[in-house]
Design an enzyme around this catalytic site. Structure first.
Site, PDB file in Angstrom:
ATOM      1  N   PRO A   2       2.855 -10.985  -9.832  1.00  0.00           N
ATOM      2  CA  PRO A   2       3.534 -10.817  -8.592  1.00  0.00           C
ATOM      3  C   PRO A   2       5.081 -11.581  -8.302  1.00  0.00           C
ATOM      4  O   PRO A   2       5.788 -12.028  -9.012  1.00  0.00           O
ATOM      5  CB  PRO A   2       2.685 -11.795  -8.241  1.00  0.00           C
ATOM      6  CG  PRO A   2       3.011 -13.152  -8.882  1.00  0.00           C
ATOM      7  CD  PRO A   2       2.657 -12.255 -10.516  1.00  0.00           C
ATOM      8  N   GLU A   3       5.396 -10.705  -7.306  1.00  0.00           N
ATOM      9  CA  GLU A   3       7.054 -11.305  -6.961  1.00  0.00           C
ATOM     10  C   GLU A   3       6.192 -11.441  -4.899  1.00  0.00           C
ATOM     11  O   GLU A   3       5.001 -11.624  -4.969  1.00  0.00           O
ATOM     12  CB  GLU A   3       7.495 -10.048  -6.759  1.00  0.00           C
ATOM     13  CG  GLU A   3       8.382  -9.821  -7.849  1.00  0.00           C
ATOM     14  CD  GLU A   3       9.473  -9.053  -8.641  1.00  0.00           C
ATOM     15  OE1 GLU A   3       9.987  -9.306  -7.359  1.00  0.00           O
ATOM     16  OE2 GLU A   3       9.729  -9.157  -9.493  1.00  0.00           O
ATOM     17  N   LYS A  52       6.526 -17.024  -3.242  1.00  0.00           N
ATOM     18  CA  LYS A  52       5.436 -17.091  -4.005  1.00  0.00           C
ATOM     19  C   LYS A  52       4.535 -17.566  -4.099  1.00  0.00           C
ATOM     20  O   LYS A  52       2.944 -17.775  -4.853  1.00  0.00           O
ATOM     21  CB  LYS A  52       5.834 -16.447  -5.707  1.00  0.00           C
ATOM     22  CG  LYS A  52       6.928 -15.127  -5.904  1.00  0.00           C
ATOM     23  CD  LYS A  52       7.896 -15.324  -7.222  1.00  0.00           C
ATOM     24  CE  LYS A  52       9.491 -14.941  -7.160  1.00  0.00           C
ATOM     25  NZ  LYS A  52      10.206 -14.830  -8.687  1.00  0.00           N
ATOM     26  N   ARG A 258      14.969 -13.931 -18.729  1.00  0.00           N
ATOM     27  CA  ARG A 258      14.287 -12.936 -18.276  1.00  0.00           C
ATOM     28  C   ARG A 258      14.664 -11.536 -18.690  1.00  0.00           C
ATOM     29  O   ARG A 258      15.802 -12.110 -18.992  1.00  0.00           O
ATOM     30  CB  ARG A 258      14.102 -13.460 -16.531  1.00  0.00           C
ATOM     31  CG  ARG A 258      13.591 -14.371 -16.328  1.00  0.00           C
ATOM     32  CD  ARG A 258      12.149 -15.355 -16.565  1.00  0.00           C
ATOM     33  NE  ARG A 258      11.084 -13.757 -16.460  1.00  0.00           N
ATOM     34  CZ  ARG A 258      10.353 -13.873 -15.323  1.00  0.00           C
ATOM     35  NH1 ARG A 258      11.054 -14.339 -14.113  1.00  0.00           N
ATOM     36  NH2 ARG A 258       9.461 -12.822 -15.016  1.00  0.00           N
TER      37      ARG A 258
END
Length: 269
Positions: A2-3, A52, A258
């Site tokens: 998810p974002e 989030k 990331r």
DNA sequence: TCCTTATGTACAA
DNA sequence: TGTACCTAAGGAC
């Protein structure tokens, strides 16, 4: 996976299917059993999202605080609910629907005060009406950290993840390694406005699309593209593939654990 | 069947 | 900066 747009969409969907009605609350996996027993048969009265983080409100001041992390998934279905698999952390069910939560980083019963404390630690969320983009710019404009890292810092801005980060920087022609202090006020205003629009569309469609109409394959007379994460994007996970606009190979690099993606030609220092 | 990878975060050193 | 945590899918054997 998810974002922020996913979480806001989930809040809407939990509300649609479960608000104002009694629900059975269970934890087939067993890691949320005690709290589920406390809420079993109660009424969901609100579902709130900030960045989030998802909050499901029960009774006076009880909230289930959910954070999906990297792997968490939520699946809705029509009643009758099938037997749960042994990874279902939380199931809500009523006469018409059920919803299963798997693999979350966080699933905990918290109070109003604890919910507020979580939100106080978060930056403004482009999807919330109360969001103040100025507070994000105050931090950015004082920071020697890269804009790529700042956009992922939930204390600075809440809800942006690896896809929106890469895509919004591309859309504004901003080199990801520029520092926060180097970002002009007008650039930030444009980024924020773009995030508001992109993420609202993300909630609506339940996926991330960032390619402008004039840059779609059809508009540019090219064969259709299929991005394997479900949306149409410029750079995310397109390492070593040609940029849709200039043909330069998209670059990738690790940044804060990331994968970062950008076009070195369209996003010059 | 094993290995890698993933739209995330927290904590230790 | 590295590592741990949670799950599932896809690819290499």
């Amino acid at each position: 996976m998810p974002e922020g747009h996913t979480i806001h969409r989930l809040a809407e969907d939990y509300g649609t299917h479960f608000a104002a009605r009694r629900a059975t609350v269970t934890s087939p996996q067993g890691k949320f059993t005690d709290a589920a027993a406390l809420l079993d048969g109660e009424v969901l009265h609100s579902a709130d999202a900030h960045g989030k983080h998802l909050f499901l409100g029960f009774r006076d001041a009880d909230w289930i605080h959910i954070h999906l992390g990297l792997f968490g998934k939520v699946t809705f279905g029509a009643a009758p609910a099938p037997p749960p698999t042994d990874t279902v952390r939380l199931r809500l069910a009523n006469d018409t629907a059920y919803v299963d939560l798997r693999g979350p980083t966080t699933c905990a019963l918290i109070t109003d005060a604890e919910k507020q404390a979580v939100q106080d630690r978060l930056g403004p969320d482009p999807l919330r009406r109360d969001a103040d983009p100025d507070s994000a710019y105050r931090r950015i404009s004082r920071s020697r950290t890269t804009i790529a890292a700042l956009l992922m810092d939930q204390k600075v801005i809440a809800g942006v993840g690896n896809v929106y980060r890469a895509e919004v920087l591309f859309r504004h022609g901003i080199d990801p390694y520029r520092t926060g202090r180097d970002i002009a006020r007008a650039e930030w205003d444009a980024i924020w406005a773009d995030l508001v629009a992109l993420m609202r569309e993300g909630v609506r469609n339940n996926r991330i699309d960032t390619v402008r109409p004039e840059h779609t394959p059809e508009a540019m007379g090219r064969p259709p593209r299929v991005d394997d994460h479900g949306g149409e994007v410029y750079v995310y996970r397109r390492a070593n593939m040609p940029c849709h606009l200039c043909g330069t190979d998209i670059r990738t690099a690790g940044l804060a654990a990331r994968n970062l993606f950008w076009c070195p030609s369209c996003q010059r220092p």
